[in-house]
Design an enzyme around this catalytic site. Structure first.
Site, PDB file in Angstrom:
ATOM      1  N   GLY B  32      47.957  19.539  45.654  1.00 48.38           N
ATOM      2  CA  GLY B  32      48.680  19.751  44.413  1.00 48.38           C
ATOM      3  C   GLY B  32      48.416  18.700  43.353  1.00 48.38           C
ATOM      4  O   GLY B  32      48.838  18.858  42.215  1.00 48.38           O
ATOM      5  N   CYS B 241      52.217  53.261  43.112  1.00 50.63           N
ATOM      6  CA  CYS B 241      50.881  53.419  42.543  1.00 50.63           C
ATOM      7  C   CYS B 241      50.560  54.908  42.419  1.00 50.63           C
ATOM      8  O   CYS B 241      50.748  55.680  43.361  1.00 50.63           O
ATOM      9  CB  CYS B 241      49.859  52.725  43.433  1.00 50.63           C
ATOM     10  SG  CYS B 241      48.144  53.042  42.957  1.00 50.63           S
ATOM     11  N   CYS B 244      47.380  55.543  45.100  1.00 45.47           N
ATOM     12  CA  CYS B 244      47.523  55.402  46.552  1.00 45.47           C
ATOM     13  C   CYS B 244      48.981  55.447  46.999  1.00 45.47           C
ATOM     14  O   CYS B 244      49.261  55.459  48.192  1.00 45.47           O
ATOM     15  CB  CYS B 244      46.845  54.113  47.031  1.00 45.47           C
ATOM     16  SG  CYS B 244      47.784  52.628  46.640  1.00 45.47           S
ATOM     17  N   CYS B 266      47.734  50.223  41.221  1.00 44.40           N
ATOM     18  CA  CYS B 266      47.531  48.942  41.879  1.00 44.40           C
ATOM     19  C   CYS B 266      46.621  48.089  41.022  1.00 44.40           C
ATOM     20  O   CYS B 266      45.587  48.567  40.536  1.00 44.40           O
ATOM     21  CB  CYS B 266      46.840  49.130  43.232  1.00 44.40           C
ATOM     22  SG  CYS B 266      47.889  49.837  44.478  1.00 44.40           S
ATOM     23  N   CYS B 272      43.601  49.249  46.769  1.00 42.17           N
ATOM     24  CA  CYS B 272      43.947  50.628  46.443  1.00 42.17           C
ATOM     25  C   CYS B 272      42.910  51.579  47.061  1.00 42.17           C
ATOM     26  O   CYS B 272      43.250  52.598  47.658  1.00 42.17           O
ATOM     27  CB  CYS B 272      43.983  50.792  44.930  1.00 42.17           C
ATOM     28  SG  CYS B 272      44.784  52.281  44.358  1.00 42.17           S
TER      29      CYS B 272
END
Lengths: 258, 280
Positions: B32, B241, B244, B266, B272
């Site tokens: 980080g 979606c 899908c 998606c 997808c």
């Protein structure tokens, strides 16, 4: 008052070029005591406050702070991280200009909550409740909690700065001309408020001011500074009613009676 | 496929790659923490992924398989051109399938398919400093990182709740890495934040214009900032979606006409496609 001083300074000296801002200054502040430093502009009052609070480094002398565990620690030898921790927990600093002590873009509630959050508070409801309680205590309507301080009057901003400083219950508060720049009636109310809070919380306060009346109202003890040197010190009433040093006599006699 | 002649392998010269790898090692060692590096001019504009492309160029080898996504999609301009760039200057294999890739360079998304050990996820980062809107002085933000003085970020979240009733950050949602450093996760949706937590893959972040690198090693704790009584909730559109039917993936809203018509798809095109293939 306990036997050991909270803050103790010995032989502080600092020169800016040829000008001695501090010349072998020594002082002590005991827990629960209000000490005022008075003197004219340029006498080294603010420099002294900056050195005592660790914001500036003296060329000679040392400052000792007794932490809650009772251990004396040298302020200028403790390192930046420890000093910052001290500044946001055990100590508070009230600036003359509230803009220096507040975040003007953050709401009043956020300003008060910042120190709590810096100290690790992570419960929104609790932070907000505490901020509201403190706003009430400094006579700001909690309904204005979400307003930015830029919309507040000068006196309100100064009271907000005090709430923000005191919310973490510091033991020692440095105040640099807290009533400067306010008109007299607002000053009087602010002084009243500070006096009540100091008595309630048992704070030790180191107050810098050129306002003799403010010093008389708030301070237990008084230090008179001139040219970077402490020329006289003692109990407030003694110094003001029976000044010994010629400069103190001049200072006291130049106060206008209304 | 072999690399085009006239270029060093993966475009950057070996000394530059070594300098970036050193910075990356430091970044991995301090999760980080932002490590400065000597960012080079790359043959694409700032803001298009100059940081990510330099990180990829430094860690890629001839046996790697590269996938590049932009907003989750493999077929957008930025993704296509960066993929083609590495096929040309490094001669590496490329893929659109998350599971087959060893290095995935990404802008704005983390793939829906869970990543595994051995994979590297490279983020393109426009602004690495999470405190930059709150504290204008760079020197002061450094000091705040050094002292772990992050009360100010919490104040920003407090202000959001006071003003909007909830934390109104939907992307680039600040995280604490390994309980020590505050980190900007790059502009990925807050929806993706939980995927960073204890991810088995190595996550590398490159900011080309700001000349900073940082990293999250595998299985590192990544916690989104929040309040006890306002816990972090990843936001997601309330829809399925249109292709899908997924109700778990992150969705893009697509406007289809000027009479209010819209559909949700998606954003991860590979995921997808996989779902549609599996459904037959």
């Amino acid at each position: 008052m306990s036997a050991a001083p909270l803050l103790e300074a010995e032989g502080l000296s600092l020169r800016f070029g040829a000008i001695p801002a501090l010349d072998r200054v020594s002082l002590a502040v005991w827990p629960g005591e209000v000490v005022a430093i008075v003197g004219e502009s340029g006498s080294g009052k603010t420099t002294l406050l900056r050195v005592l609070s660790g914001l500036a480094r003296p060329q000679a002398g040392r400052v000792l702070y007794r932490d809650p565990a009772g251990e004396a620690r040298e302020v200028h030898g403790m390192g930046e991280a420890a000093l910052r921790r001290l500044h946001r927990s055990d100590w508070g600093f009230v600036h003359q200009n509230p803009r220096d002590g507040l975040r003007m873009g953050v709401s009043a509630g956020g300003n008060v909550g910042e120190r709590l959050m810096a100290a690790g508070a992570r419960h929104y409801g609790a932070i907000r409740a505490q901020a509201a309680a403190w706003l009430r205590r400094v006579e700001i309507d909690p309904a204005r909690m979400d307003d930015p301080p830029a919309k507040f009057s000068g006196g309100m901003q100064q009271r907000l700065q005090i709430a923000r400083t005191l919310v973490t219950h510091p033991r020692l508060v440095f105040m640099d001309e807290p009533t400067g720049g306010l008109d007299v009636s607002v000053q009087a109310r602010l002084l009243d408020l500070i006096r009540a809070l100091v008595a309630d919380l048992g704070l030790a306060v180191l107050l810098v001011t050129h306002d003799i009346a403010a010093a008389r109202l708030l301070a237990h003890r008084l230090l008179v500074m001139r040219h970077g040197r402490v020329v006289e010190e003692g109990l407030t009433d003694r110094v003001l009613d029976d000044p010994q040093h010629p400069y103190t006599q001049l200072l006291v006699s130049s106060v206008l009676a209304a | 496929m072999s690399a085009a002649p006239g270029y060093n392998f993966a475009y950057l010269d070996e000394n530059t790659k070594r300098m970036i790898r050193r910075a990356l090692l430091k970044a991995v060692a301090i999760p980080g923490h932002q490590v400065p590096f000597g960012s080079r001019e790359m043959p694409l504009p700032y803001g298009w992924g100059t940081g990510g492309i330099q990180v990829t160029a430094s860690v890629i080898g001839p046996d790697d398989t590269l996938k590049v996504i932009d907003q989750g999609a493999d077929d957008t301009t930025n993704a296509v051109s960066i993929r083609r760039f590495f096929a040309r200057v490094a001669g590496v294999a490329t893929t659109e399938r998350t599971a087959e890739a060893t290095i995935i360079q990404t802008r704005h998304r983390i793939p829906e398919t869970p990543l595994r050990e051995g994979q590297i996820l490279v983020y393109q980062v426009p602004m690495p400093e999470p405190l930059f809107r709150l504290e204008p002085r760079v020197a002061e933000t450094r000091r705040m990182h050094a002292l772990a003085d992050y009360g100010l970020m919490q104040v920003k979240l407090y202000e959001d709740i006071a003003r909007h009733g909830h934390i109104a950050i939907s992307y680039n949602y600040p995280v604490m890495v390994n309980g020590r450093y505050l980190m900007a996760p790059s502009p990925i949706p807050a929806f993706d934040n939980p995927k960073m937590h204890r991810m088995p893959a190595l996550q590398l972040f490159g900011a080309g214009r700001e000349k900073r690198l940082y990293a999250v090693p595998p299985y590192t704790e990544v916690r989104s900032l929040d309040f006890e009584d306002h816990p972090f909730r990843p936001p997601r559109a309330e829809a399925a979606c249109a292709l899908c039917g997924s109700r778990e993936s992150y969705l893009d809203e697509v406007v289809t006409d000027d009479r209010g018509g819209r559909m949700f798809l998606c954003s991860d095109t590979d995921w997808c496609r996989q779902r549609r293939e599996a459904a037959g």
